[in-house]
Design a protein around this motif. Structure first.
Motif, PDB file in Angstrom:
ATOM      1  N   ILE A 271       0.868  -1.186   0.000  1.00  0.00           N
ATOM      2  CA  ILE A 271       0.000   0.000   0.000  1.00  0.00           C
ATOM      3  C   ILE A 271       0.900   1.230   0.000  1.00  0.00           C
ATOM      4  O   ILE A 271       1.819   1.341   0.830  1.00  0.00           O
TER       5      ILE A 271
ATOM      6  N   TYR B   8      -1.549  -0.989  -4.087  1.00  0.00           N
ATOM      7  CA  TYR B   8      -2.691  -0.090  -3.912  1.00  0.00           C
ATOM      8  C   TYR B   8      -2.158   1.320  -3.738  1.00  0.00           C
ATOM      9  O   TYR B   8      -1.445   1.604  -2.781  1.00  0.00           O
TER      10      TYR B   8
ATOM     11  N   LEU C 167      -3.081   4.756  -2.872  1.00  0.00           N
ATOM     12  CA  LEU C 167      -4.168   5.540  -2.266  1.00  0.00           C
ATOM     13  C   LEU C 167      -4.016   7.030  -2.569  1.00  0.00           C
ATOM     14  O   LEU C 167      -2.896   7.527  -2.702  1.00  0.00           O
TER      15      LEU C 167
ATOM     16  N   LEU D 248      -6.965   6.484   6.783  1.00  0.00           N
ATOM     17  CA  LEU D 248      -7.081   6.108   5.358  1.00  0.00           C
ATOM     18  C   LEU D 248      -6.395   4.764   5.110  1.00  0.00           C
ATOM     19  O   LEU D 248      -6.946   3.860   4.469  1.00  0.00           O
ATOM     20  N   ILE D 249      -5.183   4.623   5.639  1.00  0.00           N
ATOM     21  CA  ILE D 249      -4.406   3.400   5.416  1.00  0.00           C
ATOM     22  C   ILE D 249      -5.035   2.221   6.169  1.00  0.00           C
ATOM     23  O   ILE D 249      -5.175   1.117   5.627  1.00  0.00           O
TER      24      ILE D 249
ATOM     25  N   GLU E 290      -8.125   1.769   6.989  1.00  0.00           N
ATOM     26  CA  GLU E 290      -9.366   1.324   6.321  1.00  0.00           C
ATOM     27  C   GLU E 290      -9.034   0.465   5.103  1.00  0.00           C
ATOM     28  O   GLU E 290      -9.720  -0.514   4.818  1.00  0.00           O
ATOM     29  N   LYS E 291      -7.971   0.818   4.397  1.00  0.00           N
ATOM     30  CA  LYS E 291      -7.574   0.010   3.226  1.00  0.00           C
ATOM     31  C   LYS E 291      -7.084  -1.367   3.683  1.00  0.00           C
ATOM     32  O   LYS E 291      -7.402  -2.392   3.056  1.00  0.00           O
TER      33      LYS E 291
ATOM     34  N   LYS F 162      -8.055  -2.983   6.252  1.00  0.00           N
ATOM     35  CA  LYS F 162      -9.250  -3.779   6.616  1.00  0.00           C
ATOM     36  C   LYS F 162      -9.898  -4.363   5.370  1.00  0.00           C
ATOM     37  O   LYS F 162     -10.303  -5.517   5.347  1.00  0.00           O
ATOM     38  N   LEU F 163      -9.986  -3.567   4.306  1.00  0.00           N
ATOM     39  CA  LEU F 163     -10.615  -4.046   3.072  1.00  0.00           C
ATOM     40  C   LEU F 163      -9.805  -5.202   2.454  1.00  0.00           C
ATOM     41  O   LEU F 163     -10.364  -6.161   1.961  1.00  0.00           O
ATOM     42  N   ILE F 164      -8.481  -5.066   2.495  1.00  0.00           N
ATOM     43  CA  ILE F 164      -7.622  -6.077   1.867  1.00  0.00           C
ATOM     44  C   ILE F 164      -7.691  -7.408   2.596  1.00  0.00           C
ATOM     45  O   ILE F 164      -7.725  -8.473   1.983  1.00  0.00           O
TER      46      ILE F 164
END
Ligand code: R5P
Length: 297
Positions: free
Chosen positions: A123, A141, A143, A287-288, A290-291, A293-295
Motif C-alpha cells: 500500500i 494499492y 491511495l 485512510l491506510i 481502512e484500506k 481492513k478491506l484487503i
C-alpha cells in the motif's frame, strides 16, 4: 495482526495500530559506528499472524530501503506467512523511465528488491507516477490522500475554507488533486500555465480564474526543493492573491525548503505524514487502516 514500524515511520505505524486495535511490535534499529545498519524485532510473533510493516523510503532513501529489506527478511526467517507492506512514500518514484539513454530506471530496481520479498501486497500513497505499479506483479494499492486532506481542512482549518479559496495546482500534472479537493469543498480550482507571449517572452499565470483578492490553496504531490511552490507564490502575488496556504502530500523538503516557502509569503504550509517533517499535521493512519481492513477481509 501485528504492526511493525521501521525507523522512518514509527509514529504512523503506532497510529495505524491504534486504528486497527492491533499490537505494535517493538523493534530495535541502530547504526554501527562504521555506518552499517542493525535491526532486531523484539517481539514473539506467531507464524500464522498477519504482519503489517510500515516504512516510508524517503531521505535517507538508501538506508531506509535497506532497513525495510532487513525487516522483511527477518520476518521471513521468523516464518511469518503473511506480510502487508505500507510504504506511504516510495523513494525513487521520480525515475520511472529513461529520460536520457542508458539511465537506470531506479523505480524498477526498487520494485525488484521489494517484489522479491515475501510480501502479499503493497500500500502506498499518491505515487508520483501511477505506472510504477506495473513494475510489480503483486497488488500495489496507490491511495489518494485527497479525502484525508479535505477532512483535515474541514475539521481543523475552517477559517481557511470559509473564504472559499481557489484550489490551485502549480502545474497541469497536479490539476486532478486540485479538482478533487475543490469538488469536495465546493470551491473553484485552476492550474498555472505557461503562455508564450512572444519568441522571447514566456508568462506563467492562472489558466482560467482571476485570483485577485482571493485566498488560494496551492496543492502538489511532492515538495522537494520548494522551487515550484516559491515560483507559484511569486506569480500569485503578482496577480494580487490574498492569503496563500500551501499543502502537499509528500513533504520531502530538501534543505531550507520550508523556510523558502514561508519567506516567499505563504501563510501556512501543511502536509500529510507520509514523511516526518515540521508540518506533517495530516495523519493518513485512518485512510491506510481502512484500506488494510478491506484487503484482509
Ligand atoms: C513535479 O512533477 C512534482 O509534482 C513537484 O511539483 C516537484 O517534484 C516539486 O519539486 P520542487 O519542490 O523541487 O520544485
Amino acid at each position: 495482526m501485528v504492526v511493525i514500524g521501521g525507523s522512518a515511520s514509527q509514529k504512523l505505524a503506532a497510529e495505524i495500530a491504534t486504528y486497527l486495535d492491533d499490537k505494535l511490535a517493538l523493534i530495535e534499529t541502530k547504526k554501527f559506528p562504521d555506518g552499517e545498519r542493525y535491526i532486531r524485532i523484539n517481539e514473539k510473533i506467531n507464524s500464522d499472524e498477519q504482519v503489517i510493516v510500515v516504512q516510508s523510503t524517503g531521505y535517507p532513501q538508501d538506508e531506509n530501503i535497506l532497513e525495510l529489506l532487513f525487516i522483511l527478511d527477518t520476518l521471513e526467517d521468523m516464518n511469518i506467512k503473511e506480510i502487508i507492506l505500507i510504504s506511504p512514500y516510495l523513494g525513487y518514484s521520480r525515475q520511472e523511465r529513461r529520460f536520457k539513454d542508458t539511465e537506470c530506471i531506479s523505480a524498477k530496481t526498487i520494485s525488484k528488491l521489494i517484489e522479491s520479498r515475501n510480501i502479499k501486497s503493497l500500500i502506498t500513497v499518491n505515487l508520483h507516477e501511477d505506472s510504477i505499479r506495473n513494475f510489480y506483479e503483486k497488488p500495489v494499492y496507490n491511495l489518494s490522500a485527497m479525502p484525508a486532506i479535505v477532512k483535515y481542512l474541514k475539521t481543523h482549518q475552517s477559517n481557511i475554507i470559509k473564504n472559499k479559496p481557489v484550489i490551485l495546482a502549480p502545474d497541469k500534472g497536479a490539476l486532478n488533486f486540485a479538482k478533487d479537493i475543490a469538488i469536495d469543498l465546493d470551491t473553484e480550482y485552476d492550474y498555472l500555465e505557461k503562455v508564450r507571449l512572444s519568441p522571447e517572452k514566456v508568462e506563467t499565470k492562472t489558466k482560467n480564474i482571476d485570483v485577485t483578492n482571493k485566498d488560494v490553496i496551492i496543492i502538489d504531490d511532492i515538495i522537494s526543493t520548494g522551487g515550484t511552490i516559491v515560483n507559484a507564490i511569486k506569480i500569485l502575488h503578482k496577480q494580487k492573491a490574498k492569503d496563500i496556504t500551501v499543502i502537499c502530500v509528500h513533504p520531502v523538503f530538501v534543505n531550507d525548503a520550508i523556510l523558502k516557502i514561508y519567506a516567499a509569503g505563504a501563510k501556512d504550509i501543511i502536509s500529510t505524514n507520509t514523511l516526518k517533517s515540521d508540518v506533517s499535521s495530516i495523519s493518513l493512519a485512518e485512510l491506510i487502516a481502512e484500506k488494510i481492513k478491506l484487503i484482509i477481509n
